[in-house]
Design an enzyme around this catalytic site. Structure first.
Site, PDB file in Angstrom:
ATOM      1  CD1 TRP A 102     -12.279  -5.223  -1.461  1.00  0.00           C
ATOM      2  CD2 TRP A 102     -13.127  -6.249   0.343  1.00  0.00           C
ATOM      3  NE1 TRP A 102     -11.911  -6.546  -1.511  1.00  0.00           N
ATOM      4  CE2 TRP A 102     -12.415  -7.205  -0.431  1.00  0.00           C
ATOM      5  CE3 TRP A 102     -13.746  -6.662   1.517  1.00  0.00           C
ATOM      6  CZ2 TRP A 102     -12.310  -8.534  -0.054  1.00  0.00           C
ATOM      7  CZ3 TRP A 102     -13.647  -7.996   1.892  1.00  0.00           C
ATOM      8  CH2 TRP A 102     -12.932  -8.907   1.113  1.00  0.00           C
ATOM      9  CG  ASP A 171     -10.228   0.065   2.522  1.00  0.00           C
ATOM     10  OD1 ASP A 171      -9.019  -0.211   2.628  1.00  0.00           O
ATOM     11  OD2 ASP A 171     -11.110  -0.800   2.351  1.00  0.00           O
ATOM     12  CE  LYS A 195      -6.485  -6.747  -0.136  1.00  0.00           C
ATOM     13  NZ  LYS A 195      -6.661  -8.032  -0.840  1.00  0.00           N
TER      14      LYS A 195
END
Length: 359
Positions: A102, A171, A195
């Site tokens: 990511w 993030d 999540k």
């Protein structure tokens, strides 16, 4: 009612009491005669829902009026681009720490824009199995430093946020509100909800107002953070139902001791599996101990054939999504906030029996 043991990395398990409250109010929210899914986002009823979610998020993170809480769309993947568009520069360093897939995706978006990208630290040299600590290459006048606080695929996690002179963008998609952080170190935080804090469909963001004001000019309307701040996340129709459920999950976190209380539970859950991995010569963890994630725990067995057998038998025992990410293979258990302790115990007991039967 029978429930499976859901170890999915996302969309992930939600608290049972939240699901039950959603179920109770699904057709007629609080006796109003309509579902949240049918409710105008301009109505007083929905304004109260989104205001409550924003207030709870700010309270859990210990953020004051100098920050704006936003609900955005497009997932963290859009945030990779949006952060770079708003704050990137072709003259100042746009700094990134690369800790896996990511982070790599965020770096790619910045490079597409032709920004002055500087990967100041990376753990790629050891297969992204640790968090790089040396940030001495971050210049004080850098446009920003971007980090990914938890590596969902590889299973590494920042134990605390770094201190840097440059603006910090984080993030937090896969460990948002799972542990106390000094959130005020960050100028911008974003996290896909699916999540750890709600269903898929929205991003929770917190941005320092002065940082937003410093952003680049001439941006498209939807990609400018100032648009969403000025309109209270209501410039266009927000993902109303997802935000409603996020608000319920935030209430559940507060009722379970806040971030400190949730963190203790998360540490206990993760320790049960890590203790098994550390004491076994059959299973093998893949991350250096000091950087292990409490959220995502990857592990390997002695062979790929045994891993296939393990996953097949686990599935037959109603344990879902224990397969590692397709890019790395192996196995992975995700223990997000709402993962019941009973499911962790069930997995650990299963793993002990599988080891005994397959040595």
């Amino acid at each position: 009612m029978s429930r499976v043991h859901n170890f999915s990395a996302g969309p992930a398990v939600l608290p049972m009491e939240v699901l039950e409250e959603v179920q109770k109010d699904l057709v007629s929210y609080k006796g109003k005669g309509l579902s949240v899914m049918e409710m105008s986002h301009r109505s007083p009823n929905y304004q109260a829902i989104i205001d409550d979610a924003m207030e709870r998020a700010a309270r859990l993170m210990g953020l004051g009026d100098d920050y704006s809480i936003l609900f955005l769309q497009g997932g963290a993947s859009t945030q990779f681009l949006m952060t770079a568009l708003n704050f990137g520069s072709k003259s100042k360093d746009c700094c990134y720490v690369n800790t896996g897939s990511w982070s790599t995706a965020a770096i790619k978006e910045a490079k597409i824009l032709g920004l002055n990208v500087n990967v100041v630290a990376s753990s790629e040299d050891k297969g992204f199995t640790y968090i790089p600590k040396d940030l001495s290459k971050v210049a004080s006048d850098a446009a920003y430093l971007h980090i990914t606080t938890n590596n969902t695929i590889r299973g590494t996690e920042y134990q605390e946020l770094p201190s840097v002179a440059a603006p910090l963008i984080a993030d937090m998609s896969s460990n948002m509100l799972s542990r106390p952080y000094d959130f005020k170190k960050c100028d911008l935080i974003y996290a896909g909800a699916q999540k750890n804090i709600g269903p898929a469909g929205t991003v929770l963001a917190a941005i320092k107002k002065s940082f937003a004001d410093s952003g680049n000019e001439g941006l498209s309307t939807m990609m400018d953070y100032r648009t969403h701040i000025s309109k209270g996340s209501m410039f266009n129709t927000p993902p109303t139902f997802s935000i409603y459920v996020v608000g319920l999950v935030l209430k559940w976190i507060e009722n379970n001791g806040g971030l400190a209380g949730i963190h203790e539970i998360n540490k206990e859950k993760a320790a049960k599996l890590y203790n098994l991995l550390d004491s076994s010569d059959f299973y093998r963890g893949t991350v250096v101990p000091e950087d292990r994630s409490l959220m995502n725990i990857p592990f390997r067995l002695p062979s790929e054939d045994l891993e296939k057998k393990f996953l097949a038998e686990a599935g037959a025992a109603n344990m879902l999504s224990l397969k590692g990410h397709r890019s790395v293979g192996g196995c992975r258990a995700s223990f997000y906030n709402a993962m019941p302790m009973e499911s962790v115990d069930f997995l650990v007991d299963f793993m002990k029996k599988f080891e005994s039967n397959n040595k």
